[in-house]
Motif scaffolding. Structure first.
Motif, PDB file in Angstrom:
ATOM      1  N   UNK A  67       6.252  46.891  31.854  1.00 20.01           N
ATOM      2  CA  UNK A  67       7.221  46.180  31.020  1.00 20.01           C
ATOM      3  C   UNK A  67       7.523  44.848  31.697  1.00 20.01           C
ATOM      4  N   UNK A  68       7.066  43.758  31.090  1.00 22.38           N
ATOM      5  CA  UNK A  68       7.206  42.445  31.692  1.00 22.38           C
ATOM      6  C   UNK A  68       5.927  41.996  32.361  1.00 22.38           C
ATOM      7  N   UNK A  92      -3.496  51.875  31.502  1.00 19.84           N
ATOM      8  CA  UNK A  92      -2.445  50.858  31.545  1.00 19.84           C
ATOM      9  C   UNK A  92      -2.035  50.490  30.137  1.00 19.84           C
ATOM     10  N   UNK A  93      -0.722  50.509  29.896  1.00 20.82           N
ATOM     11  CA  UNK A  93      -0.169  50.127  28.598  1.00 20.82           C
ATOM     12  C   UNK A  93       0.680  48.878  28.767  1.00 20.82           C
ATOM     13  N   UNK A  94       0.402  47.867  27.957  1.00 19.13           N
ATOM     14  CA  UNK A  94       1.258  46.683  27.856  1.00 19.13           C
ATOM     15  C   UNK A  94       1.493  46.415  26.371  1.00 19.13           C
ATOM     16  N   UNK A 108      10.183  49.248  19.970  1.00 20.67           N
ATOM     17  CA  UNK A 108       8.806  49.380  20.463  1.00 20.67           C
ATOM     18  C   UNK A 108       8.792  49.552  21.981  1.00 20.67           C
ATOM     19  N   UNK A 109       9.669  48.834  22.692  1.00 19.02           N
ATOM     20  CA  UNK A 109       9.751  48.982  24.144  1.00 19.02           C
ATOM     21  C   UNK A 109      10.205  50.391  24.505  1.00 19.02           C
ATOM     22  N   UNK A 139       3.932  57.951  31.820  1.00 13.72           N
ATOM     23  CA  UNK A 139       4.165  58.814  32.971  1.00 13.72           C
ATOM     24  C   UNK A 139       4.965  58.053  34.030  1.00 13.72           C
ATOM     25  N   UNK A 140       4.572  56.799  34.239  1.00 15.47           N
ATOM     26  CA  UNK A 140       5.297  55.933  35.173  1.00 15.47           C
ATOM     27  C   UNK A 140       5.445  54.564  34.510  1.00 15.47           C
ATOM     28  N   UNK A 141       6.676  54.045  34.518  1.00 16.90           N
ATOM     29  CA  UNK A 141       6.945  52.714  33.986  1.00 16.90           C
ATOM     30  C   UNK A 141       7.180  51.752  35.142  1.00 16.90           C
ATOM     31  N   UNK A 142       6.496  50.631  35.111  1.00 16.04           N
ATOM     32  CA  UNK A 142       6.674  49.570  36.089  1.00 16.04           C
ATOM     33  C   UNK A 142       7.478  48.457  35.436  1.00 16.04           C
TER      34      UNK A 142
END
Length: 309
Positions: free
Chosen positions: A10-11, A32-34, A45-46, A54-57
Motif C-alpha cells: 500500500x503506497x 505481490x499485489x498493488x 478497494x484499499x 497475508x502480509x501488508x506492507x
C-alpha cells in the motif's frame, strides 16, 4: 488457487514502496499485489486489498498508515509499517532484527511490525549494546549527527534534485533546526536512553546513503569504557550477524574517511569506533543505505522473517 503468500504493498509509488516492489518483483516464493492509480485512493478497494493479503506492507505517510491499519477486519492479516506511526507503540514489534537477542524471532511471529526509521537504525545499532553493557550512561548528553542522500526526503526531494530545477538544488542542507525531528523519541526508546538525544540531520546532493556519527567524551564515560572495550562490545553483539559488521582495530586504523554511498543498493551496515586516547575523544560511526537497511531492505528482511512462520 495459489498457496503462495500474498503481499500487498500500500503506497507502492513512494520512494520506499518503489524500492520494495523492485526487490520483490522477481520473487517466485510470493505474490505481490498493488493497486492501479485509479484505485489507490479508493477506501473500499484499499480495504479489500489489505484484508485479502497475508502480509501488508504500508509505505504511507503516518496518518494514512494509521487509517490503513484501521481498515483491517481480517485477523489473519499481518502488517509491516514503514511509516513512523507505530515505532514507539508497545503493541508493535520493532523491526530491527539485530537489535537484541530474540528480536528476529519476535518479528517472525508478530502480527504487527514497525519498520525502523533510517537515522534511528544507525543510532540504535551503535548505542543500544553500549548502553546495555553500562559503557555509555543512559543519561549521557548525546549529540547525533547524520548526513543522508536526498532520497531520504521522499519523492518531492528526489524530483527537486533530479528534475528540471536540479541545477538550483542546494549541494548540502542541514535541517531540523527547531530540534523537533520525529526520530529522537524512537532513538531514545529503543537505544535505552533516559534522555532525549540532540539530533542534527542533513542531506547532500547525492541520491542515497548515510553516514551517522556520535561523538563521546571519555571523561563522561565510566572508567572501563575505553575505545577498545566499546569496539569489542559491538563486535560481540553483532558476531554472526549477516547484515551488520563492525570494523576491527586494523580496519579502523586504516580508515581515514567514510563514504555514505559505500553500501548503496544493499542491506549492509558497517559500524566503526574511532578515537584519540590523548584527547579523550571517541567517535561512533554507522554507514548504510537509507533506502536499504534504512528502509526497503529492512522491510524485506522483516518480511522474509515473517514468511518463515
Amino acid at each position: 488457487m495459489s498457496t503462495l503468500p500474498l503481499i500487498f504493498i500500500d503506497g507502492d509509488q513512494g520512494t520506499t514502496g518503489l524500492q520494495i516492489h523492485e526487490r520483490l518483483r522477481a520473487r517466485q516464493d510470493l505474490r505481490v499485489l498493488t493497486l492501479p492509480a485509479a484505485e489507490r485512493k479508493d477506501a473500499q478497494r484499499r480495504a479489500e486489498a489489505i484484508n485479502s493479503a497475508d502480509i501488508a506492507l504500508l509505505c504511507l505517510p503516518d496518518a494514512a498508515a494509521r487509517e490503513a491499519v484501521a481498515m483491517i477486519s481480517n485477523p489473519r492479516v499481518r502488517v509491516i509499517d514503514a511509516s513512523s506511526a507505530h515505532r514507539t507503540s508497545p503493541d508493535w514489534v520493532y523491526g530491527f532484527p539485530e537489535m537484541a537477542a530474540g528480536q528476529a524471532e519476535a518479528i517472525a511471529t508478530a502480527l504487527r511490525v514497525s519498520n525502523p526509521g533510517c537515522y534511528p537504525t544507525g543510532a540504535i545499532a551503535l548505542l543500544r549494546p553500549l548502553v546495555q553493557a553500562g559503557l555509555v550512561p543512559a543519561d549521557y548528553p548525546l549529540n547525533i549527527h547524520a548526513v543522508s542522500g536526498y532520497s531520504g526526503g521522499g519523492r518531492a526531494q528526489v524530483e527537486q534534485y533530479e528534475g528540471a530545477e536540479a541545477a538550483h538544488a542546494a549541494p548540502f542542507v542541514t535541517y531540523g533546526l527547531g530540534l523537533q525531528h520525529k526520530h529522537p523519541p524512537e532513538m531514545q526508546l529503543h537505544a535505552g536512553l533516559s534522555q532525549r538525544p540532540l539530533f542534527v540531520p542533513s542531506y547532500g546532493a547525492f541520491r542515497q546513503g548515510i553516514v551517522l556519527t556520535i561523538a563521546l567524551q571519555s571523561r563522561l564515560l565510566p572508567a572501563q569504557a575505553s575505545l577498545e572495550r566499546l569496539r569489542a562490545t559491538l563486535q560481540a553483539h553483532y558476531d554472526g550477524a549477516h547484515y551488520v559488521t563492525v570494523l576491527d582495530a586494523a580496519q579502523s586504523e586504516s580508515t581515514t574517511q567514510l563514504d555514505p554511498t559505500r553500501h548503496n543498493h544493499s542491506n549492509q551496515m558497517s559500524l566503526g569506533v574511532f578515537g584519540h586516547a590523548g584527547h579523550g575523544h571517541i567517535l561512533l560511526c554507522a554507514v548504510f543505505d537509507n533506502l536499504g537497511k534504512g528502509a526497503s531492505g529492512a522491510a524485506v528482511q522483516n518480511l522474509d522473517l515473517m514468511l518463515t512462520r
